[in-house]
Design an enzyme around this catalytic site. Structure first.
Site, PDB file in Angstrom:
ATOM      1  N   ASP A   1       2.530  -3.986   8.161  1.00 12.48           N
ATOM      2  CA  ASP A   1       1.318  -3.198   7.979  1.00 12.48           C
ATOM      3  C   ASP A   1       0.132  -4.116   8.271  1.00 12.48           C
ATOM      4  O   ASP A   1      -0.201  -4.989   7.471  1.00 12.48           O
ATOM      5  CB  ASP A   1       1.299  -2.678   6.536  1.00 12.48           C
ATOM      6  CG  ASP A   1      -0.048  -2.087   6.130  1.00 12.48           C
ATOM      7  OD1 ASP A   1      -0.999  -2.118   6.923  1.00 12.48           O
ATOM      8  OD2 ASP A   1      -0.138  -1.585   4.982  1.00 12.48           O
TER       9      ASP A   1
ATOM     10  N   GLN B   1      -5.412  -4.498   7.576  1.00 11.06           N
ATOM     11  CA  GLN B   1      -6.560  -5.355   7.242  1.00 11.06           C
ATOM     12  C   GLN B   1      -6.684  -6.564   8.165  1.00 11.06           C
ATOM     13  O   GLN B   1      -7.743  -7.188   8.223  1.00 11.06           O
ATOM     14  CB  GLN B   1      -6.427  -5.871   5.803  1.00 11.06           C
ATOM     15  CG  GLN B   1      -6.432  -4.798   4.730  1.00 11.06           C
ATOM     16  CD  GLN B   1      -7.794  -4.173   4.553  1.00 11.06           C
ATOM     17  OE1 GLN B   1      -8.818  -4.720   4.960  1.00 11.06           O
ATOM     18  NE2 GLN B   1      -7.833  -2.989   3.953  1.00 11.06           N
TER      19      GLN B   1
ATOM     20  N   CYS C   1      -4.927   2.633  -3.760  1.00 11.53           N
ATOM     21  CA  CYS C   1      -3.687   3.166  -3.162  1.00 11.53           C
ATOM     22  C   CYS C   1      -2.515   2.213  -3.394  1.00 11.53           C
ATOM     23  O   CYS C   1      -1.649   2.058  -2.524  1.00 11.53           O
ATOM     24  CB  CYS C   1      -3.850   3.435  -1.672  1.00 11.53           C
ATOM     25  SG  CYS C   1      -5.120   4.640  -1.308  1.00 11.53           S
TER      26      CYS C   1
ATOM     27  N   LYS D   1     -11.180  -0.524  10.569  1.00 11.67           N
ATOM     28  CA  LYS D   1     -11.504  -1.661   9.709  1.00 11.67           C
ATOM     29  C   LYS D   1     -11.935  -2.866  10.548  1.00 11.67           C
ATOM     30  O   LYS D   1     -12.112  -3.959  10.028  1.00 11.67           O
ATOM     31  CB  LYS D   1     -10.299  -2.019   8.832  1.00 11.67           C
ATOM     32  CG  LYS D   1      -9.900  -0.904   7.851  1.00 11.67           C
ATOM     33  CD  LYS D   1      -8.731  -1.354   7.009  1.00 11.67           C
ATOM     34  CE  LYS D   1      -7.985  -0.195   6.366  1.00 11.67           C
ATOM     35  NZ  LYS D   1      -8.750   0.591   5.412  1.00 11.67           N
TER      36      LYS D   1
ATOM     37  N   HIS E   1       0.860  -1.193   0.000  1.00  8.09           N
ATOM     38  CA  HIS E   1       0.000   0.000   0.000  1.00  8.09           C
ATOM     39  C   HIS E   1       0.897   1.244   0.000  1.00  8.09           C
ATOM     40  O   HIS E   1       2.001   1.214   0.531  1.00  8.09           O
ATOM     41  CB  HIS E   1      -0.844  -0.045   1.280  1.00  8.09           C
ATOM     42  CG  HIS E   1      -1.963   0.942   1.340  1.00  8.09           C
ATOM     43  ND1 HIS E   1      -1.751   2.264   1.632  1.00  8.09           N
ATOM     44  CD2 HIS E   1      -3.304   0.794   1.176  1.00  8.09           C
ATOM     45  CE1 HIS E   1      -2.925   2.901   1.645  1.00  8.09           C
ATOM     46  NE2 HIS E   1      -3.877   2.023   1.366  1.00  8.09           N
TER      47      HIS E   1
END
Lengths: 414, 143
Positions: free
Chosen positions: A208, A211, A371, A234, A128
């Site tokens: 990261d 999600q 993104c 999220k 991302h």
């Protein structure tokens, strides 16, 4: 523990009960953009309201009972969230404004101070922009080399291949940046084995985790990541709050670079001594209501068996994949074990037109590059259409998606 | 937000039209546009002769809205003087933004309601901004 039933779960989300405010025919939208942000249950919205109604005071400052209560709620939220992520100590969780902010803190507060021209930053084009752009800039400023991680065609990194690359590098300092769950494809990295390889080769892992928390059971104390960046919105929590989670010794290697109130232990006109971790990274007034509401989201999730939630959302994704792939010219991207994120392309039809048509049918999906421009280049696509699911979605909503795409094919094949 | 039929037949007819697609040979001006959120791009090339836009084309990989809008752009500017073309393009962008009423029988009339869908405004105006850059380029000292 509540038994999971879709209808009951769904009823707990006011956005799914209410009508779309200004748009005829006043039908609730079919919301399949959960990878962008989920809806929030009553409990989360009520927690925000409750904080501001009954304990509204700035935290860690006031010498009155209301301020103490606010501080207690804020710190209790930190404990709840740290426990959810499997961290044994609350001081190993820094509140941030979200995953992007967390990655920027590692990049600017840690990496920028230790990298030099001999260092390497390993990252793939599948990341991302929040990860890739951040590390590009750090590489530029520190003169470190940005190196491309070896991946398969879907961006997955094989631990053995990574081991080979890292062990053959003579760089004295290597940072490896990876997303746990792909926001576009839903693919899940073998993150535990990758972190093991990274650690074994003396490198630093930055994960990261934007999600992951909604779809993967997390125990960060055993995952082995050096830095794990994540956020609330999220996973049914509020927007504007996230966390950087790491072992205390790693957090202590970060130099504070945002200065202000709350992050100091003593200040003279000439110099400042900083507070302990985590306060030294939380300058200014924190998003205390956000933290409390994030903890409420976790309490909400704990009412259900996660396996039940995951089983339902995976069934939705499987139905969507099967239905979409039955349509001529539709290709679902990605492979292997996936989070319930279904990205697809349609030969001869632009993703915006698929999403625009679905919107007219009351179905909300994301379309475009998500993104991830270098990822799109690697996939050879201008963009994709992405449907992403949460446990409140239903099989009839999946049918509406597939039906809508089927209509779009007839409408748009130009 | 009131509804707007993004995919009315007239818009799709324009999107299917191949008029003005591609690149002008030996252009006097070039302009590029890009939508950051989706990566769609448009390259506008023009040939200006004697102060008149004699030929214009758009090379675009976008959605139906951007393709339709590009076809409308070419219909709008060809045969006009550079000043007239620039004025017409500026007016159209203002219409897309909802800042002014669309003139009766204007070629962009089917897209006049695009301001009700802010997320698609950039699709509609992509090639028009690139056209302004191409007209400027055509008048730059090197040309």
């Amino acid at each position: 523990m509540s038994e999971f039933r879709v209808a009951g779960f769904r009823r707990r989300f006011p956005a799914l009960r209410s009508c779309h405010r200004n748009e005829a025919p006043y039908a609730p939208a079919i919301y399949l953009d959960n990878a962008a942000t989920t809806h929030r249950p009553d409990a989360v919205i009520e927690a925000t309201r409750d904080f501001y109604t009954y304990t509204n005071a700035n935290v860690h400052r006031g010498l009155y009972r209301l301020a103490d209560e606010a501080s207690e709620r804020f710190e209790a939220a930190r404990t709840t969230i740290a426990q959810f992520f499997g961290m044994p100590s609350d001081s190993e969780l820094i509140f941030t404004s979200g995953t992007t902010d967390s990655l920027n803190i590692v990049a600017n507060g840690f990496a920028q101070t230790v990298l030099d021209h001999r260092s390497e930053i390993w990252i793939s084009p599948f990341e991302h922009h929040a990860n890739l752009v951040t590390w590009q800039q750090v590489a530029r400023k520190s003169r470190a080399t940005l190196r491309k991680l070896p991946t398969d065609p879907w961006g997955l990194v094989d631990p053995t291949a990574l081991e080979k690359e890292l062990s053959s590098s003579i760089s004295p300092l290597k940072i490896v940046c990876l997303k746990h769950v792909c926001n576009v494809l839903g693919t899940i990295q073998d993150i535990q084995n990758l972190c093991r390889v990274i650690s074994k080769n003396g490198a630093v892992s930055v994960i990261d985790g934007a999600q992951a928390p909604a779809h993967v059971e997390l125990d960060l104390s055993s995952l082995g990541a050096d830095f794990y960046a994540t956020g609330a919105h999220k996973m049914y929590g509020p927007m504007g709050i996230g966390a950087l989670i790491a072992r205390r010794d790693r957090l202590e290697q970060i130099s504070p670079f945002r200065y202000g109130g709350n992050m100091i232990s003593s200040v003279t006109f000439e110099s400042t001594e900083f507070a302990e971790v985590p306060a030294r990274f939380e300058a200014g007034t924190p998003n205390a209501a956000g933290a409390v509401a994030w903890a409420a989201a976790i309490d909400f999730l704990r009412e259900y068996r996660r396996a039940d939630l995951h089983a339902h959302e995976h069934r939705l994704a499987e139905e969507a994949t099967t239905g979409l792939e039955s349509l001529l010219g539709v290709k679902v991207l990605g492979c292997g074990l996936k989070a319930p994120i279904v990205s697809f392309v349609v030969a001869g039809v632009h993703p915006h037109d698929i999403a625009g048509w679905l919107d007219q049918k009351g179905v909300a999906v994301r379309a475009g590059a998500h993104c991830c421009h270098p990822m799109m280049a690697a996939l050879g696509q201008v963009g994709t259409t992405r449907a992403s699911f949460a446990p409140y979605n239903t099989l009839s909503e999946v049918s509406a998606l597939v039906q809508g795409v089927s209509e779009a094919l007839r409408k748009f094949r130009l | 937000m009131t509804s707007f039929d993004l995919y009315q037949d007239l818009i799709l007819d324009y999107a299917r039209s191949t008029r003005g697609r591609g690149q002008v040979e030996h252009p006097t001006g070039r302009g590029q546009g890009r939508v950051a959120s989706c990566g769609d791009q448009a390259l506008v090339t023009v040939r200006v002769e004697g102060g008149i836009v004699t030929e214009a084309k758009v090379d675009c990989n976008g959605c139906a809205v951007s393709l339709a809008s590009a076809a409308m752009l070419i219909e709008t500017v060809e045969g006009k003087s550079v000043d007239q073309a620039r004025h017409a393009v500026g007016s159209a962008i203002a219409v897309f933004r909802g800042e002014r009423e669309v003139a009766s029988e204007a070629v962009i009339e089917p897209l006049a309601g695009i301001h009700r869908l802010p997320s698609r405004l950039k699709c509609a105006s992509l090639s028009w901004h690139a056209m302004l850059a191409a007209l400027d380029d055509s008048e730059s000292p090197g040309n």
